[in-house]
Design a protein around this motif. Structure first.
Motif, PDB file in Angstrom:
ATOM      1  N   ILE A 122      -4.589   5.604  10.409  1.00  0.00           N
ATOM      2  CA  ILE A 122      -3.222   5.368   9.959  1.00  0.00           C
ATOM      3  C   ILE A 122      -2.981   5.888   8.557  1.00  0.00           C
ATOM      4  CG2 ILE A 122      -2.612   3.444  11.456  1.00  0.00           C
ATOM      5  CD1 ILE A 122      -3.207   1.570   9.420  1.00  0.00           C
TER       6      ILE A 122
ATOM      7  N   SER B 163       4.946  10.456   5.896  1.00  0.00           N
ATOM      8  CA  SER B 163       5.728   9.976   4.753  1.00  0.00           C
ATOM      9  C   SER B 163       6.011  11.110   3.788  1.00  0.00           C
ATOM     10  CB  SER B 163       4.983   8.861   4.025  1.00  0.00           C
ATOM     11  OG  SER B 163       4.757   7.794   4.875  1.00  0.00           O
TER      12      SER B 163
ATOM     13  N   ALA C 179       0.866   6.819   0.022  1.00  0.00           N
ATOM     14  CA  ALA C 179       0.705   6.267   1.366  1.00  0.00           C
ATOM     15  C   ALA C 179      -0.764   5.964   1.636  1.00  0.00           C
ATOM     16  CB  ALA C 179       1.255   7.237   2.409  1.00  0.00           C
TER      17      ALA C 179
ATOM     18  N   ASP D  62       5.180  -2.337  10.667  1.00  0.00           N
ATOM     19  CA  ASP D  62       4.145  -1.631   9.908  1.00  0.00           C
ATOM     20  C   ASP D  62       3.044  -1.204  10.860  1.00  0.00           C
ATOM     21  OD1 ASP D  62       2.373  -3.664  10.300  1.00  0.00           O
ATOM     22  OD2 ASP D  62       1.852  -3.912   8.206  1.00  0.00           O
ATOM     23  N   HIS D  63       2.031  -0.475  10.328  1.00  0.00           N
ATOM     24  CA  HIS D  63       1.094   0.173  11.231  1.00  0.00           C
ATOM     25  C   HIS D  63      -0.074  -0.698  11.611  1.00  0.00           C
ATOM     26  CE1 HIS D  63       3.626   3.294  10.062  1.00  0.00           C
ATOM     27  NE2 HIS D  63       3.071   3.525   8.904  1.00  0.00           N
TER      28      HIS D  63
ATOM     29  N   PRO E 171       6.627   7.281   9.816  1.00  0.00           N
ATOM     30  CA  PRO E 171       6.573   7.305   8.356  1.00  0.00           C
ATOM     31  C   PRO E 171       6.820   5.914   7.771  1.00  0.00           C
ATOM     32  CG  PRO E 171       8.512   8.480   9.151  1.00  0.00           C
ATOM     33  CD  PRO E 171       7.735   8.077  10.345  1.00  0.00           C
ATOM     34  N   ASN E 172       6.241   5.672   6.607  1.00  0.00           N
ATOM     35  CA  ASN E 172       6.395   4.375   5.954  1.00  0.00           C
ATOM     36  C   ASN E 172       7.641   4.441   5.064  1.00  0.00           C
ATOM     37  OD1 ASN E 172       6.058   1.988   4.650  1.00  0.00           O
ATOM     38  ND2 ASN E 172       3.877   2.242   4.317  1.00  0.00           N
TER      39      ASN E 172
ATOM     40  N   ILE F 187       2.411   6.303  15.209  1.00  0.00           N
ATOM     41  CA  ILE F 187       2.602   5.837  13.832  1.00  0.00           C
ATOM     42  C   ILE F 187       3.747   6.625  13.202  1.00  0.00           C
ATOM     43  CG2 ILE F 187       1.550   5.864  11.545  1.00  0.00           C
ATOM     44  CD1 ILE F 187      -1.098   5.304  13.083  1.00  0.00           C
TER      45      ILE F 187
ATOM     46  N   SER G 216       0.158   8.308   8.464  1.00  0.00           N
ATOM     47  CA  SER G 216       1.297   7.800   7.712  1.00  0.00           C
ATOM     48  C   SER G 216       1.505   8.617   6.438  1.00  0.00           C
ATOM     49  CB  SER G 216       1.091   6.309   7.431  1.00  0.00           C
ATOM     50  OG  SER G 216       1.349   5.984   6.129  1.00  0.00           O
TER      51      SER G 216
ATOM     52  N   GLU H  81       7.070  10.549  14.952  1.00  0.00           N
ATOM     53  CA  GLU H  81       5.852   9.752  15.060  1.00  0.00           C
ATOM     54  C   GLU H  81       4.653  10.635  15.359  1.00  0.00           C
ATOM     55  OE1 GLU H  81       5.445   7.070  18.258  1.00  0.00           O
ATOM     56  OE2 GLU H  81       6.286   8.420  19.735  1.00  0.00           O
TER      57      GLU H  81
ATOM     58  N   GLU I 177      -2.218   2.071   2.259  1.00  0.00           N
ATOM     59  CA  GLU I 177      -2.986   1.654   3.438  1.00  0.00           C
ATOM     60  C   GLU I 177      -4.377   1.188   3.028  1.00  0.00           C
ATOM     61  OE1 GLU I 177      -1.331   1.154   5.851  1.00  0.00           O
ATOM     62  OE2 GLU I 177       0.281   2.614   5.946  1.00  0.00           O
TER      63      GLU I 177
END
Lengths: 186, 262
Positions: free
Chosen positions: A154, A162, A125, B104-105, A50-51, A48, A158, A44, A129
């Motif tokens: 983010i 990711s 990613a 989710d974020h 990884p997606n 946050i 992320s 993290e 977002e």
């Protein structure tokens, strides 16, 4: 050799091969879904993670058609909606990721698999977002300044995480799917 | 007809698999991923620590303060009873470990390891050591999902406990929140304690939320203050779930009858 006999038996029984293939695919999705709520140390950045669903969609669509990519995005988007909240939906962002990843002419721009998957995951990613942030902007219950400053944070974290973790998921899955398609051709 | 059949024969498998995938995804969405959270809880159970251990580690000074507070509260209760208020004995809460964060974020949620089997309901109030943290929005037999106060979509009626000026709190996705006042010129200073107000329908009145960190009285359209949550919202490890039935506007004591004329 044992693996040879195994592959021969799978070659002879297409149904069991299909079953195994589906099990592995669904199992990998399930693994991603179960990792999603965890925040393991080292995985993290500023709270946050990884997606993982995005990584899975990228891994799935890299060597598939746009329709298959969109389908994967739809399915995983619906599941993620169930896990968080249905509005704004995750379906749009993940479907877009699936379609664009399948659409990319990788052989023209990027050769090495390792680098290309990490790069695609990074870009996708950020894109995913951004799609979510746009949906929030239309929804109008948060101020635009808040949405877009949070989006910067983010999208960047992320994307970095990711892209770093993408090969971990991509390599075993890709090897497996290649192996399966070889068996089908033979 | 023939071409249609041939097309079907060729794509049968793919269509069946695709519809199966979409169908199960819709099912998961409709059940709000009940099955997934149950599996998650089952798998992570060996790694969870009992909340009781944490309670032991609390330091002595804190316990002393709590005892003094309990004393004050009971004294307050007695005085209220003398005045004719309804006495509400708070039910003991359900301690629950935090087993996961949001999937989710964009959402500020946590997943707690207690569910309907332990008596948790949707709308229950979640309190951590330090103060209020959020509200249960979804329960499965063994897990419950909590929308934190720090989520921008959660708004709570709040009050400055010193000067009784009211407003509401809006989450900022961090361990700070913005309090928007209803009054033009509120009496508020740095360090003031903020609690839930009696106008809040989702939370009982008087729960501590945080402290005022800075005040911006020139903000338009209404003055704002930055609140720092007193509970560690971003690194929670365990919390206590209190049952709470939302009751609209019960600020007036219900059993008070109009005074008979002398």
């Amino acid at each position: 050799m044992k693996s040879e006999s195994l592959s021969r038996s799978w070659q002879d029984h297409p149904f069991s091969r299909l079953l195994i293939n589906c099990t592995v695919t669904v199992g990998s999705v399930l693994l991603c879904l179960l990792i999603l709520p965890t925040r393991l140390p080292g995985m993290e950045l500023a709270g946050i993670g990884p997606n993982w669903l995005l990584i899975w969609v990228v891994a799935w669509s890299v060597k598939r058609t746009m329709l298959q990519g969109a389908l994967a995005g739809l399915v995983l988007g619906l599941i993620q909606d169930g896990m968080t909240a249905p509005s704004p939906t995750h379906v749009f962002s993940l479907m877009l990721v699936g379609v664009l990843t399948a659409r990319l002419r990788k052989e023209r721009y990027l050769q090495e698999d390792f680098i290309s998957v990490a790069l695609i995951a990074f870009g996708m990613a950020v894109l995913a977002e951004t799609v979510t942030a746009i949906q929030y902007s239309f929804q109008g219950d948060r101020s635009l300044v808040e949405i877009w400053t949070y989006h910067q944070l983010i999208a960047l974290s992320s994307a970095i995480l990711s892209s770093l973790w993408a090969p971990v998921l991509y390599f075993p899955l890709n090897r497996w799917w290649e192996y399966m398609s070889e068996l089908k051709v033979l | 007809m023939f071409t249609l059949r041939r097309w079907w024969e060729r794509h049968r498998l793919q269509i069946i698999l695709a519809s199966l995938a979409i169908g199960s995804a819709l099912f998961i969405r409709q059940t709000e991923a009940r099955f997934l959270f149950e599996t998650y809880q089952f798998l992570t159970r060996p790694f969870q620590q009992a909340p009781a251990q944490k309670a032991v580690l609390e330091n002595a000074q804190l316990r002393d303060l709590q005892q003094r507070l309990a004393d004050m509260e009971s004294q307050n209760q007695r005085l209220k009873e003398l005045l004719g208020y309804v006495s509400q004995q708070p039910a003991p809460g359900i301690p629950a470990p935090v087993v996961g964060r949001s999937a989710d974020h964009w959402w500020q949620q946590v997943i707690l390891g207690r569910g309907t089997k332990d008596g948790v309901k949707v709308g229950d109030v979640v309190i951590a050591p330090g103060g209020l943290v959020g509200r249960v929005i979804n329960v499965t037999p063994n897990t419950s999902r909590v929308l934190l106060l720090s989520d921008p979509s959660s708004r709570v009626g709040a009050i400055i406990s010193r000067s009784r000026f009211m407003g509401y709190i809006r989450g900022q996705s961090t361990n700070r929140a913005v309090m928007v006042f209803f009054d033009r010129v509120p009496d508020v200073r740095r360090g003031d304690v903020v609690t839930t107000s009696s106008f809040s329908q989702l939370f009982p009145a008087g729960l501590p939320i945080g402290r005022v960190e800075s005040v911006d009285l020139n903000k338009s359209p209404a003055p704002e203050a930055i609140i720092e949550f007193s509970a560690p919202v971003s690194f929670l490890e365990w919390a206590v779930i209190h049952s709470h039935a939302p009751h609209p506007y019960s600020t007036v004591p219900s059993n008070q009858e109009p005074n008979p004329a002398p």
